[in-house]
Write a protein that holds these residues in place. Structure first.
Motif, short mmCIF file in Angstrom:
data_model
loop_
_atom_site.label_atom_id
_atom_site.label_comp_id
_atom_site.label_asym_id
_atom_site.label_seq_id
_atom_site.Cartn_x
_atom_site.Cartn_y
_atom_site.Cartn_z
N MET A 1 0.82 -1.20 0.00
CA MET A 1 0.00 0.00 0.00
C MET A 1 0.86 1.26 0.00
SD MET A 1 -3.33 -0.56 2.43
CE MET A 1 -2.43 -1.08 3.90
N ARG A 2 1.88 1.27 0.84
CA ARG A 2 2.74 2.45 0.93
C ARG A 2 3.46 2.70 -0.40
NH1 ARG A 2 4.94 1.39 5.38
NH2 ARG A 2 3.78 2.86 6.67
N GLU A 3 3.95 1.63 -1.04
CA GLU A 3 4.63 1.80 -2.32
C GLU A 3 3.66 2.29 -3.41
OE1 GLU A 3 6.33 -1.99 -3.01
OE2 GLU A 3 8.10 -1.62 -1.77
N ARG A 4 2.45 1.76 -3.39
CA ARG A 4 1.46 2.18 -4.39
C ARG A 4 1.13 3.66 -4.23
NH1 ARG A 4 -2.32 -0.75 -7.16
NH2 ARG A 4 -1.92 -2.61 -5.91
N VAL A 5 0.92 4.09 -2.99
CA VAL A 5 0.57 5.49 -2.74
C VAL A 5 1.77 6.40 -3.03
CG1 VAL A 5 -0.10 7.12 -0.94
CG2 VAL A 5 -1.23 4.90 -1.09
N SER A 6 2.95 5.97 -2.63
CA SER A 6 4.15 6.78 -2.87
C SER A 6 4.41 6.96 -4.35
CB SER A 6 5.37 6.13 -2.20
OG SER A 6 5.20 6.06 -0.80
N ALA A 7 4.11 5.94 -5.16
CA ALA A 7 4.32 6.05 -6.61
C ALA A 7 3.48 7.15 -7.22
CB ALA A 7 4.01 4.71 -7.27
#
Length: 381
Positions: free
Chosen positions: A348-354
């Motif tokens: 989730m964090r990687e998806r949002v950060s992208a």
């Protein structure tokens, strides 16, 4: 000497290459004749103009046969001199483009050897000036040698630049492939995690009520089957996109599918409330998928880890961002640790950060909370 066939380039690149070759051919021919006339060459139609046309015409095929073009150009210059015509532009310059092109091939050593031989011959041919004007002789020979060195060096530099560009393209392609694999892994994880969480709860319900309440057990099994079927459809759609890139696959999940997530969680025994503020239709597709996945993964973690009885999903749609907050009343001391260390929260964090957003998660006095701020300005649907 066999030469490797040229690599197929895109149509705009080939068109620009043809224009460049024609321009170089015209400039070479016109400049050679202009210099000849400026230095007092008489009767240019006798030899000067034919040689200029030959030198220019050969450049039209320089990319396909670079060494052949170089040898024919040098041969034409040599015949021009042997027939008693003085070159108005030296020996090296009329074949400058041919030298540069040949220097970009794997036969650069042969190019240097041919150029050195031509340079020695020009020095011998020009020796009659040595007694009359030594300075002119030195300048002429040194200038020809310097021009040859510059042309070969430019060819080598061009090859190095092209190799670096190819390596950059390969690196960029690998990076895109890694990003795509990471995106796919997130999608697969989100689908499977949510499905297993809901199905697991329903199977437990069915097992507990099979003897006392067969109807409730059957209802739980039907719900588990429905959730499983939807997950299989999502996975087939994702695999079809990866395999065929076809346009007839099922659309990706969006904000309209949030009600299904909430219904599944409620059917699994979790009291869920969904509170939305703003206009969800203004959210582009990519941020919408991110919002869906954050809610999906958070509810799945609540069902698996938190032993919660209640969860609240709050989504605020602003003109330039979407705020997603999921809170529950589960055990924050143990369940929170599992969630933080799991792959779901990392995904989730990687998806949002992208997308340029931020995601925070952690225990609260009443349970556990996940909050994501996802920008939507400039996104494309």
């Amino acid at each position: 000497m066999a030469e490797s066939p040229p690599r197929r380039e895109p149509s705009p690149v080939r068109h620009f290459a043809r224009i460049t070759d024609v321009a170089l051919a015209v400039v070479t021919a016109v400049f050679f004749v202009a210099v000849a006339l400026a230095t007092g060459v008489s009767g240019p139609w006798h030899a000067t103009i034919p040689l200029a046309l030959i030198l220019g015409g050969l450049l039209l095929v320089r990319r396909r046969w670079p060494m052949t073009v170089l040898l024919l150009s040098i041969g034409g210059i040599l015949v021009y001199h042997l027939t008693g015509n003085a070159s108005p532009a030296g020996w090296i310059w009329p074949a400058a483009v041919a030298y540069f092109t040949a220097a970009t091939t794997s036969r650069v050593r042969w190019v240097a050897a041919i150029g050195l031989a031509q340079l020695v011959y020009s020095a011998v041919d020009f020796r009659w000036v040595l007694d009359r004007n030594p300075a002119r002789y030195v300048i002429h020979v040194a200038g020809e040698g310097l021009l040859l060195a510059v042309l070969i060096a430019a060819g080598l530099a061009y090859v190095v630049a092209m190799r670096w560009r190819e390596r950059w393209r390969e690196t960029d392609s690998r990076a895109r492939a890694v990003e795509e694999r990471l995106r796919v892994s997130h999608e697969v994880h989100d689908i499977i995690a949510h499905t297993l969480a809901v199905v697991g709860v329903q199977l437990n319900v069915a097992a507990d009520t099979l003897e006392e309440d067969p109807a409730a057990a059957a209802a739980a099994l039907r719900l588990a089957k429905d959730v499983r079927n939807r997950a299989m459809a999502d996975l087939r759609s994702l695999i079809a996109v990866l395999r065929y890139h076809s346009g007839d696959t099922a659309p990706p999940p969006d904000l309209a599918s949030l009600g299904t997530l909430v219904a599944d969680a409620r059917a699994a025994g979790l009291e869920v409330t969904l509170d939305e503020h703003g206009d969800p239709t203004a959210v582009p597709a990519i941020p919408a998928i991110a919002v869906y996945r954050v809610v999906q993964e958070s509810l799945a973690n609540t069902l698996k880890h938190a032993a919660a009885s209640r969860a609240e999903v709050t989504i605020g749609y602003q003109p330039r961002s979407v705020t997603v907050e999921i809170t529950d009343n589960g055990r924050a001391d143990t369940g929170g640790t599992d969630v933080i260390q799991g792959h779901g929260l990392t995904g989730m964090r990687e998806r949002v950060s992208a997308l340029g957003g931020t995601l925070t998660a952690g225990p609260t006095p009443g349970g556990f909370a996940v909050r994501a701020d996802i920008p939507v300005a400039g996104s494309t649907a």
